[in-house]
Scaffold this motif. Sequence first.
Motif, PDB file in Angstrom:
ATOM      1  N   PRO A 174       0.811  -1.236   0.000  1.00 37.06           N
ATOM      2  CA  PRO A 174       0.000   0.000   0.000  1.00 37.06           C
ATOM      3  C   PRO A 174       0.838   1.278   0.000  1.00 37.06           C
ATOM      4  O   PRO A 174       0.328   2.355  -0.313  1.00 37.06           O
ATOM      5  CB  PRO A 174      -0.809  -0.112   1.299  1.00 37.06           C
ATOM      6  N   SER A 279      -7.132 -14.479   4.242  1.00 40.57           N
ATOM      7  CA  SER A 279      -7.244 -13.018   4.227  1.00 40.57           C
ATOM      8  C   SER A 279      -8.682 -12.576   4.011  1.00 40.57           C
ATOM      9  O   SER A 279      -9.160 -11.626   4.643  1.00 40.57           O
ATOM     10  CB  SER A 279      -6.341 -12.447   3.132  1.00 40.57           C
ATOM     11  N   ASP A 280      -9.390 -13.252   3.108  1.00 45.17           N
ATOM     12  CA  ASP A 280     -10.791 -12.917   2.856  1.00 45.17           C
ATOM     13  C   ASP A 280     -11.658 -13.193   4.084  1.00 45.17           C
ATOM     14  O   ASP A 280     -12.533 -12.399   4.438  1.00 45.17           O
ATOM     15  CB  ASP A 280     -11.320 -13.718   1.655  1.00 45.17           C
ATOM     16  N   GLU A 283     -11.099 -10.670   6.606  1.00 44.33           N
ATOM     17  CA  GLU A 283     -11.387  -9.342   6.065  1.00 44.33           C
ATOM     18  C   GLU A 283     -10.198  -8.392   6.205  1.00 44.33           C
ATOM     19  O   GLU A 283     -10.331  -7.226   6.574  1.00 44.33           O
ATOM     20  CB  GLU A 283     -12.634  -8.749   6.732  1.00 44.33           C
ATOM     21  N   TRP A 284      -8.991  -8.947   5.932  1.00 48.58           N
ATOM     22  CA  TRP A 284      -7.799  -8.111   5.929  1.00 48.58           C
ATOM     23  C   TRP A 284      -7.813  -7.253   4.679  1.00 48.58           C
ATOM     24  O   TRP A 284      -8.146  -7.707   3.586  1.00 48.58           O
ATOM     25  CB  TRP A 284      -6.546  -8.970   5.920  1.00 48.58           C
ATOM     26  N   ASP A 285      -7.421  -6.034   4.819  1.00 48.97           N
ATOM     27  CA  ASP A 285      -7.380  -5.110   3.687  1.00 48.97           C
ATOM     28  C   ASP A 285      -6.011  -5.195   3.025  1.00 48.97           C
ATOM     29  O   ASP A 285      -5.237  -4.229   2.996  1.00 48.97           O
ATOM     30  CB  ASP A 285      -7.665  -3.682   4.140  1.00 48.97           C
ATOM     31  N   LYS A 287      -3.798  -7.023  -0.476  1.00 46.32           N
ATOM     32  CA  LYS A 287      -3.916  -7.653  -1.772  1.00 46.32           C
ATOM     33  C   LYS A 287      -3.044  -8.896  -1.821  1.00 46.32           C
ATOM     34  O   LYS A 287      -1.844  -8.836  -1.612  1.00 46.32           O
ATOM     35  CB  LYS A 287      -3.482  -6.685  -2.873  1.00 46.32           C
TER      36      LYS A 287
END
Length: 288
Positions: A174, A279-280, A283-285, A287
Motif C-alpha cells: 500500500p 485473508s478474505d 477481512e484483511w485489507d 492484496k
Amino acid sequence: MNILITGAGSGLGRVTTEALLKSGYNVIASMRDSKSKGIQIVKELEAFSKQTKGTLFIIELDVTSTTSVNLAISQIESEIGQIDVLINNAGIGGTGWTEAFPEEQYKQIFDVNVFGVQRMMRGVLPSMRERKEGLIINISSIQGRVVFPYSGIYTASKFALEGLTESYHYELAPLGIDIILLQPGGFKTSFESKQSGPYDRDRLLEYGELKNAPNDIWGNPGEEKDFLPSPQLIPEAIMDLIEMEKGKRPLRTTVDPLLKGIGTVAINKECLSAQKELSDYLEWDIKV
C-alpha cells in the motif's frame, strides 16, 4: 536507475551484476573484503564495466554488520543517489547431516541469509517509504519451498526468508513498494563448491558408514557438476521483474530449468490460494 546488489563478487551475484551492466543500468555492486581479498574481483568487474553501457559503482558492505550496512547505504545515497532497486543476493549454504551442524554454524548461515536481508531492508526502506517508490528482490531458493535431505540448515534459512519477505510484501504494497521473491533452482556457479559441511566432526563420525551419505545427493566436495544449467536465466528473470509495472509483479517467481519447478510451483500456487482464503475470511485489507 540505481540498482544495489549484495554478494556481487561471485555466483549469481556476479552474473547478475554483469548482465545488468550490459543492459545499461547503474549497478552498485557490494561485497565484503573489496579492498583486501576481493581486489582482483574488483579489477575484473571494473574492466568488464568499461565495455558495457552501464555504470559500475563498487562499495564495501558486510550484510552481517549493521554498522557496515548503514554506512554503505548512507554513502550511496549521498554520493550516488537514491536506491531504486535492492537485490538481496548474498547468501551461504551448507550440506551434510543436519545434526552435525552446531549452533554457531546455524547462527552464521542465518546471519547472512535472513538477518542480513532484514538489515538491508531496514537500511533502504526509509528512503523508499518517503518516495512511495521502490523494489526489493530477495533471492530465495526452491529450497525455500521443497526439502532436500542433508540441507536442513540452508533450507531452514530460506523457509524463514520466504515468510519474512511475504510479510513485507503485504505490509508495504500500500506504500508503493514491491518486495518480492526469486526462487532459483540449481545452476552452475561457484555457490556449490563454496558450501560448507558440518563443523561437528565428532558428531558426524557417529554416523559411521553412513557419514558420507549426503554425497550421494549433493556430490563429492569440489566435484564439477557439468549437468547444471547456465545461470544466465537468473539475471534475465530479474530484469523482467524490474521492468514490470509497479504493483503487478508476482510475489514469487521460480526459475528452475533443471527440475522444472516440480513441487515448488505447486506449493506456491496452493499457498497463495490458502493465504487469500484466510485473508478474505479475516477481512484483511491486503492484496494477495
